[in-house]
Each structure stands twice: as C-alpha cells, then as structure tokens.
Design a protein around this motif. Structure first.
Motif, mmCIF file in Angstrom:
data_model
loop_
_atom_site.group_PDB
_atom_site.id
_atom_site.type_symbol
_atom_site.label_atom_id
_atom_site.label_comp_id
_atom_site.label_asym_id
_atom_site.label_seq_id
_atom_site.Cartn_x
_atom_site.Cartn_y
_atom_site.Cartn_z
ATOM 1 N N SER A 21 -34.638 -51.585 39.912
ATOM 2 C CA SER A 21 -33.799 -51.378 41.097
ATOM 3 C C SER A 21 -33.357 -52.730 41.641
ATOM 4 O O SER A 21 -33.834 -53.787 41.212
ATOM 5 N N TYR A 22 -32.462 -52.691 42.629
ATOM 6 C CA TYR A 22 -31.840 -53.918 43.118
ATOM 7 C C TYR A 22 -31.705 -53.864 44.635
ATOM 8 O O TYR A 22 -31.647 -52.787 45.233
ATOM 9 N N GLU A 23 -31.635 -55.047 45.218
ATOM 10 C CA GLU A 23 -31.456 -55.148 46.670
ATOM 11 C C GLU A 23 -30.229 -55.998 46.972
ATOM 12 O O GLU A 23 -30.101 -57.115 46.468
ATOM 13 N N ILE A 24 -29.335 -55.453 47.785
ATOM 14 C CA ILE A 24 -28.104 -56.146 48.128
ATOM 15 C C ILE A 24 -28.013 -56.317 49.640
ATOM 16 O O ILE A 24 -28.778 -55.722 50.403
ATOM 17 N N ILE A 25 -27.053 -57.118 50.056
ATOM 18 C CA ILE A 25 -26.892 -57.457 51.461
ATOM 19 C C ILE A 25 -25.490 -57.054 51.920
ATOM 20 O O ILE A 25 -24.513 -57.230 51.176
ATOM 21 N N PRO A 26 -25.328 -56.478 53.120
ATOM 22 C CA PRO A 26 -23.982 -56.140 53.605
ATOM 23 C C PRO A 26 -23.129 -57.390 53.779
ATOM 24 O O PRO A 26 -23.658 -58.490 53.965
ATOM 25 N N PRO A 27 -21.813 -57.246 53.719
ATOM 26 C CA PRO A 27 -20.936 -58.408 53.954
ATOM 27 C C PRO A 27 -21.031 -58.874 55.400
ATOM 28 O O PRO A 27 -21.471 -58.133 56.285
ATOM 29 N N LYS A 28 -20.613 -60.105 55.644
ATOM 30 C CA LYS A 28 -20.611 -60.623 57.004
ATOM 31 C C LYS A 28 -19.606 -59.870 57.867
ATOM 32 O O LYS A 28 -18.669 -59.257 57.365
ATOM 33 N N ARG A 29 -19.828 -59.932 59.153
ATOM 34 C CA ARG A 29 -18.940 -59.266 60.122
ATOM 35 C C ARG A 29 -17.488 -59.635 59.831
ATOM 36 O O ARG A 29 -17.140 -60.808 59.703
ATOM 37 N N GLY A 30 -16.645 -58.621 59.727
ATOM 38 C CA GLY A 30 -15.236 -58.846 59.448
ATOM 39 C C GLY A 30 -14.910 -58.913 57.976
ATOM 40 O O GLY A 30 -13.743 -58.961 57.595
ATOM 41 N N GLY A 31 -15.934 -58.920 57.120
ATOM 42 C CA GLY A 31 -15.692 -58.987 55.686
ATOM 43 C C GLY A 31 -15.407 -57.617 55.090
ATOM 44 O O GLY A 31 -15.589 -56.580 55.733
ATOM 45 N N PRO A 36 -23.803 -49.926 34.330
ATOM 46 C CA PRO A 36 -24.203 -49.741 32.926
ATOM 47 C C PRO A 36 -25.720 -49.780 32.712
ATOM 48 O O PRO A 36 -26.213 -49.297 31.696
ATOM 49 N N TYR A 37 -26.456 -50.338 33.695
ATOM 50 C CA TYR A 37 -27.913 -50.452 33.557
ATOM 51 C C TYR A 37 -28.649 -49.324 34.269
ATOM 52 O O TYR A 37 -29.862 -49.348 34.393
ATOM 53 N N GLU A 38 -27.888 -48.349 34.741
ATOM 54 C CA GLU A 38 -28.415 -47.102 35.303
ATOM 55 C C GLU A 38 -29.453 -47.335 36.401
ATOM 56 O O GLU A 38 -30.601 -46.885 36.305
ATOM 57 N N PRO A 39 -29.077 -48.021 37.469
ATOM 58 C CA PRO A 39 -30.047 -48.234 38.555
ATOM 59 C C PRO A 39 -30.410 -46.903 39.222
ATOM 60 O O PRO A 39 -29.525 -46.108 39.536
ATOM 61 N N PRO A 40 -31.698 -46.638 39.434
ATOM 62 C CA PRO A 40 -32.097 -45.385 40.068
ATOM 63 C C PRO A 40 -31.796 -45.376 41.561
ATOM 64 O O PRO A 40 -31.506 -44.327 42.139
ATOM 65 N N PHE A 41 -31.882 -46.551 42.189
ATOM 66 C CA PHE A 41 -31.584 -46.655 43.613
ATOM 67 C C PHE A 41 -31.252 -48.105 43.950
ATOM 68 O O PHE A 41 -31.610 -49.029 43.208
ATOM 69 N N ILE A 42 -30.563 -48.283 45.056
ATOM 70 C CA ILE A 42 -30.147 -49.599 45.537
ATOM 71 C C ILE A 42 -30.634 -49.759 46.971
ATOM 72 O O ILE A 42 -30.372 -48.911 47.824
#
Length: 319
Positions: free
Chosen positions: A16-26, A40-46
């Motif tokens: 699985s992977y962890e991402i960050i929201p864009p900055k305000r206004g992005g 393509p790597y079939e992540p089960p959850f983000i």
C-alpha cells in the motif's frame, strides 16, 4: 472493503501507499496522476494524510509582523472521495487529534461514512505550533487512544449528542506504531503499552513509522506480541533518495539511518543516491515479506517515480 479484510483474503503480503493532498489552491490532478501510475501494481488501499492549521508569521510593508493561521493542505476527504470514485480503490484518510475538536472530528467521520469510506487512521498528529482554542461547549481528543474511543463509540451508534435512533458507523481503525520508540516516550516498553491501550480501545491494525533497519521492526513486533497485541502490524518504509535525507529523516522522523546505508550514500555521487536507496528498500521489503508481514506500506507522498523501481520487480516475482 476494510483494510483488515484485504489482509485476511490475500495469501501474499500486500503493498500500500501513502500520499499527501496538494497545497491550498493546487490542483488534485497531479496527485491523482500518482495514483494512476500505481494502478498496474494493484494497490489494495491508499492512505491520504491530513493536516491541521499551522501558524505562520508574515512581515508587512511597515516592517511589523502579523500572525496567520491556516491549513496549508486541506482536502483529505475530497481527495479520498475522488480516488475511490475514479479508481475503485479503498482509501484510508488520516484523522487527527491535534488542531481539531471532537465535534469537527465527528462531522468529518459522518461525511466519510456517507461517502462509503470504511477505513481511517487515528493519530495524535504533530505539534505544529498552533493550539486550537476550544470554546466552552466543545472538546478535544488529547491522545490517539481518545480518538480511537470516539470512533468506536460512533461504530456503536453513540454520538457526542444523545441522538434518537442514531445509526452506527462501521469504520476499520488503524493506528501508528514506532519501532524505534516515539520521541516523546521514555522507553520502548512504555510506548508499546500506550499502543496496547489503543488496540484495547478498538484499533484493528497498526502501521509503523518509517525505519531503515528491519531488526527494529522485528523486535517491535516481538514485544507487541508479548504484551498481547495481536492485530496486524504493517511495516512502513521510506525510500532514501537524496543526500540531505541523511540529516532530514532523523531530524523530523526520529529514525536511525544504518551505518552501511549512510556511508554508501555519503560517498556516492548525488545522481547515484536514488539507486542506492531503491536497492536498500528492495532488500528491506524482501526480507520483511519472507518474514510473513501482512503488507508493506510505502511513504511516497507526491511522486510514484521512485517507488515504482522498488515494487515493479517484486510485482513481477509474484506474477
């Protein structure tokens, strides 16, 4: 689907992977593009991080300073909704104690429940210099265990107000663990007992802070099991890809860089650091998988370029 259900139904460790929201206004397009690269790597959850308000001081034209309080990265709930709708992938929004009242937390959880989001990660959050003022009719969760209890109350149909015929939510709750000990904890044993309190309060799984030495993780898991923590424990990995990470990661995440890795990175040409970090992460991940971990959680934040070099060979081996 709940995170724990993903673990239960798969015989091989999940990635699985962890991402960050864009900055305000992005724009969300860039971060949604990151998710698309991972498909393509079939992540089960983000996982999608959350951020409370921060304090900034800005100098005005007359030379005086003004104090500004704002959230630099709002949009966690909206981003989760967009990912689930566009990619049909489960998301795990992070829910914080710091910077939010219990009333705001309840509203956020109600929104997530309406959207069909079934998973949340309950964490205290970092101290960013801003202490939210609380009016007399509001309250706050001081620690992650308090937040877990609030979520579990809602799962049982108990809200902050005494509501007639209130519908229960059904969230799967993750919490954070620290193989190298939380920097505010006096020792690892004390830290693990605080973690056990969160599990006893209803946490369903644990995902760890990043580490670069698997022995810390294996020791952490052993000590968790010794005190009766039986929920899945997922190792969190970060790929070291810049020389400055040798200073920044220990400073901000309180993690140790092994001597072998630090020496190799320090002696390398800057253009070769990413390759070193990728190879280290591949070795870490393979050893963890061979040990039978339920999954591996990569902290990638806003780019999939480097992590693809790690997961692609592993994905091909499984296929």
């Amino acid at each position: 689907m709940k995170v724990t259900e993903h673990f239960d139904r798969e015989s091989e460790p999940l990635i699985s992977y962890e991402i960050i929201p864009p900055k305000r206004g992005g724009s969300a397009d860039q971060i949604l593009g990151v998710v698309e690269e991972l498909m393509p790597y079939e992540p089960p959850f983000i996982d999608v991080t959350s951020h409370s308000a921060e304090v900034e001081y800005k100098q005005k034209d007359d030379g005086t300073w003004t104090r500004c309080v704002k959230r630099k990265r709002p949009g966690t709930i909206g981003l989760c909704a967009a990912i689930e709708a566009r990619f049909d992938i489960d998301t795990v929004p992070h829910i914080l104690c710091k910077g939010f009242t219990r009333e705001e937390t309840e509203d956020a959880l109600i929104e997530l429940n309406y959207l069909g989001v079934e998973n949340v990660l309950a964490i205290r959050g970092d101290d960013n210099g801003y202490e939210k003022s609380i009016s007399g009719n509001r309250s706050r969760n001081e620690y992650a265990v308090d937040l877990v209890r609030q979520i579990q109350d809602m799962n049982e149909g108990t809200y902050l107000e005494d509501l007639m015929d209130a519908e229960p939510t059904d969230f799967c709750v993750g919490v954070g663990g620290y193989p190298e000990t939380h920097f505010e904890a006096p020792n690892l044993a004390w830290d693990i007992m605080r973690l056990k309190e969160q599990v006893d309060a209803g946490a369903d799984y644990i995902v760890t802070q990043m580490f670069f030495d698997n022995e810390y993780f294996f020791n952490f898991v052993d000590k968790c099991r010794e005190v009766g923590i039986e929920v899945p424990i997922v190792p969190g990995l970060k790929i070291l890809k810049r020389k400055r990470h040798l200073r920044l990661l220990p400073k901000y995440f309180h993690t140790e860089i092994p001597e072998e890795l630090a020496a190799e990175v320090d002696a390398a040409d800057p253009d070769d650091v990413e390759r070193i970090g990728v190879n280290w992460a591949i070795r870490q991940a393979r050893e963890l998988m061979e040990a039978g971990v339920p999954g591996i959680h990569f902290y990638i934040m806003s780019s999939a370029d480097t992590v693809k070099k790690v997961v692609e060979p592993m994905h091909e081996e499984v296929a």
